[in-house]
Design a protein around this motif. Structure first.
Motif, PDB file in Angstrom:
ATOM      1  N   LEU A 141       0.821  -1.214   0.000  1.00 42.88           N
ATOM      2  CA  LEU A 141       0.000   0.000   0.000  1.00 42.88           C
ATOM      3  C   LEU A 141       0.853   1.262   0.000  1.00 42.88           C
ATOM      4  N   ILE A 142       2.023   1.198   0.609  1.00 43.93           N
ATOM      5  CA  ILE A 142       2.943   2.342   0.560  1.00 43.93           C
ATOM      6  C   ILE A 142       3.377   2.588  -0.885  1.00 43.93           C
ATOM      7  N   ARG A 143       3.722   1.515  -1.590  1.00 39.29           N
ATOM      8  CA  ARG A 143       4.118   1.657  -2.989  1.00 39.29           C
ATOM      9  C   ARG A 143       2.964   2.164  -3.846  1.00 39.29           C
ATOM     10  N   LEU A 144       1.763   1.689  -3.550  1.00 35.70           N
ATOM     11  CA  LEU A 144       0.589   2.149  -4.286  1.00 35.70           C
ATOM     12  C   LEU A 144       0.333   3.627  -4.023  1.00 35.70           C
ATOM     13  N   ARG A 145       0.458   4.051  -2.777  1.00 32.67           N
ATOM     14  CA  ARG A 145       0.247   5.472  -2.466  1.00 32.67           C
ATOM     15  C   ARG A 145       1.280   6.337  -3.181  1.00 32.67           C
ATOM     16  N   GLU A 146       2.525   5.881  -3.219  1.00 33.96           N
ATOM     17  CA  GLU A 146       3.561   6.632  -3.934  1.00 33.96           C
ATOM     18  C   GLU A 146       3.195   6.770  -5.405  1.00 33.96           C
ATOM     19  N   ALA A 147       2.628   5.718  -5.976  1.00 34.21           N
ATOM     20  CA  ALA A 147       2.243   5.753  -7.391  1.00 34.21           C
ATOM     21  C   ALA A 147       1.132   6.763  -7.638  1.00 34.21           C
ATOM     22  N   THR A 148       0.110   6.771  -6.774  1.00 33.19           N
ATOM     23  CA  THR A 148      -1.003   7.697  -6.997  1.00 33.19           C
ATOM     24  C   THR A 148      -0.603   9.130  -6.685  1.00 33.19           C
ATOM     25  N   GLU A 202      -8.582  -6.372  14.786  1.00 33.90           N
ATOM     26  CA  GLU A 202      -9.212  -5.052  14.779  1.00 33.90           C
ATOM     27  C   GLU A 202      -8.178  -3.944  14.580  1.00 33.90           C
ATOM     28  N   GLU A 203      -7.062  -4.042  15.280  1.00 33.22           N
ATOM     29  CA  GLU A 203      -6.029  -3.008  15.186  1.00 33.22           C
ATOM     30  C   GLU A 203      -5.358  -3.010  13.818  1.00 33.22           C
ATOM     31  N   LEU A 204      -4.955  -4.197  13.345  1.00 33.19           N
ATOM     32  CA  LEU A 204      -4.289  -4.282  12.047  1.00 33.19           C
ATOM     33  C   LEU A 204      -5.230  -3.870  10.924  1.00 33.19           C
ATOM     34  N   ASP A 205      -6.486  -4.289  11.012  1.00 35.21           N
ATOM     35  CA  ASP A 205      -7.450  -3.913   9.975  1.00 35.21           C
ATOM     36  C   ASP A 205      -7.640  -2.404   9.926  1.00 35.21           C
ATOM     37  N   ARG A 206      -7.699  -1.765  11.089  1.00 39.05           N
ATOM     38  CA  ARG A 206      -7.873  -0.316  11.134  1.00 39.05           C
ATOM     39  C   ARG A 206      -6.694   0.393  10.470  1.00 39.05           C
ATOM     40  N   GLU A 207      -5.478  -0.067  10.759  1.00 37.57           N
ATOM     41  CA  GLU A 207      -4.289   0.545  10.162  1.00 37.57           C
ATOM     42  C   GLU A 207      -4.244   0.330   8.660  1.00 37.57           C
ATOM     43  N   LEU A 208      -4.563  -0.872   8.221  1.00 36.39           N
ATOM     44  CA  LEU A 208      -4.503  -1.186   6.789  1.00 36.39           C
ATOM     45  C   LEU A 208      -5.608  -0.484   6.013  1.00 36.39           C
ATOM     46  N   ASN A 209      -6.784  -0.367   6.611  1.00 33.13           N
ATOM     47  CA  ASN A 209      -7.869   0.358   5.942  1.00 33.13           C
ATOM     48  C   ASN A 209      -7.512   1.829   5.775  1.00 33.13           C
ATOM     49  N   ALA A 210      -6.870   2.402   6.784  1.00 29.44           N
ATOM     50  CA  ALA A 210      -6.431   3.794   6.679  1.00 29.44           C
ATOM     51  C   ALA A 210      -5.385   3.940   5.577  1.00 29.44           C
ATOM     52  N   ALA A 211      -4.486   2.968   5.479  1.00 25.70           N
ATOM     53  CA  ALA A 211      -3.458   3.010   4.435  1.00 25.70           C
ATOM     54  C   ALA A 211      -4.078   2.870   3.048  1.00 25.70           C
ATOM     55  N   LEU A 212      -5.107   2.033   2.935  1.00 23.56           N
ATOM     56  CA  LEU A 212      -5.793   1.880   1.649  1.00 23.56           C
ATOM     57  C   LEU A 212      -6.486   3.175   1.248  1.00 23.56           C
ATOM     58  N   LEU A 213      -7.180   3.798   2.180  1.00 21.64           N
ATOM     59  CA  LEU A 213      -7.839   5.073   1.872  1.00 21.64           C
ATOM     60  C   LEU A 213      -6.817   6.129   1.455  1.00 21.64           C
TER      61      LEU A 213
END
Length: 206
Positions: free
Chosen positions: A72-79, A128-139
């Protein structure tokens, strides 16, 4: 060798080992899915004894989360890179296409992002914690789309809807492309994505 140099070398070795574990884990996840994977299998694939990888990750869920986070970090850099310069309308289209292009070029990342390894389509998560962090990274990967929409003239609420639309449309086209179902219509997924983003931008502008 100075203490600073030794510390730097230890950090480099630790980062290298961490990368080896993540690469091995993705192969295990791809073959067995998250449920079927085990720390023992990941360690064996990486060439380590099981106890060695616990120094880096406490569970297979944390390994999966780390691999997905890096994706997701690489994807964010791309966008973010795609949405630099030009006008807001052009940035919106470019960011949406960059999101599509990243997963089109990296199908394993797409499988990982949708938890498709070895189990098909259904709701999945880690904790719950990991999902919250990953969902924020996806957004965050779609934030350039949301920002550009607001610059064009969308309200905050409409920008959220448009961002969700971008996510949904790209995901659907990627599914059609990578299962080759798009060939039923004798169409190419990327031009369809570009056309959709142009239509979204035009809709906001009017």
């Amino acid at each position: 060798m100075s203490e600073g140099a030794r510390a730097g070398r230890r950090d480099a070795v630790a980062e290298m080992k961490r990368g080896i574990i993540l690469d091995a884990a993705q192969r295990v996840f791809a073959e067995n899915g998250l449920r079927g994977a085990s720390m023992r299998a990941i360690a064996k694939e990486a060439g380590y004894v099981p106890g060695a990888i616990y120094a880096y990750f406490p569970s297979k869920e944390h390994i999966y989360a780390a691999a997905l986070s890096e994706s997701l970090i690489r994807l964010r850099e791309a966008t973010e890179t795609a949405a630099v310069g030009a006008g807001a309308r052009e940035r919106l289209v470019a960011a949406g296409l960059a999101w599509f292009d990243f997963y089109d070029a990296n199908p394993r990342d797409l499988d990982m992002g949708f938890y498709l390894f070895g189990g098909g389509i259904e709701p999945r998560g880690l904790s719950e914690e990991l999902d919250r962090e990953l969902n924020a990274a996806l957004l965050a990967t779609l934030e350039p789309v949301r920002r550009a929409a607001i610059e064009i003239g969308a309200t905050e609420d409409d920008a959220v809807v448009l961002t969700a639309d971008t996510f949904a449309h790209a995901s659907g086209l990627l599914l059609l492309a990578h299962t080759r179902r798009i060939e039923l219509f004798k169409l190419d997924a990327r031009p369809l994505m570009a056309q959709h983003m142009e239509q979204l931008a035009a809709r906001i502008a009017t």
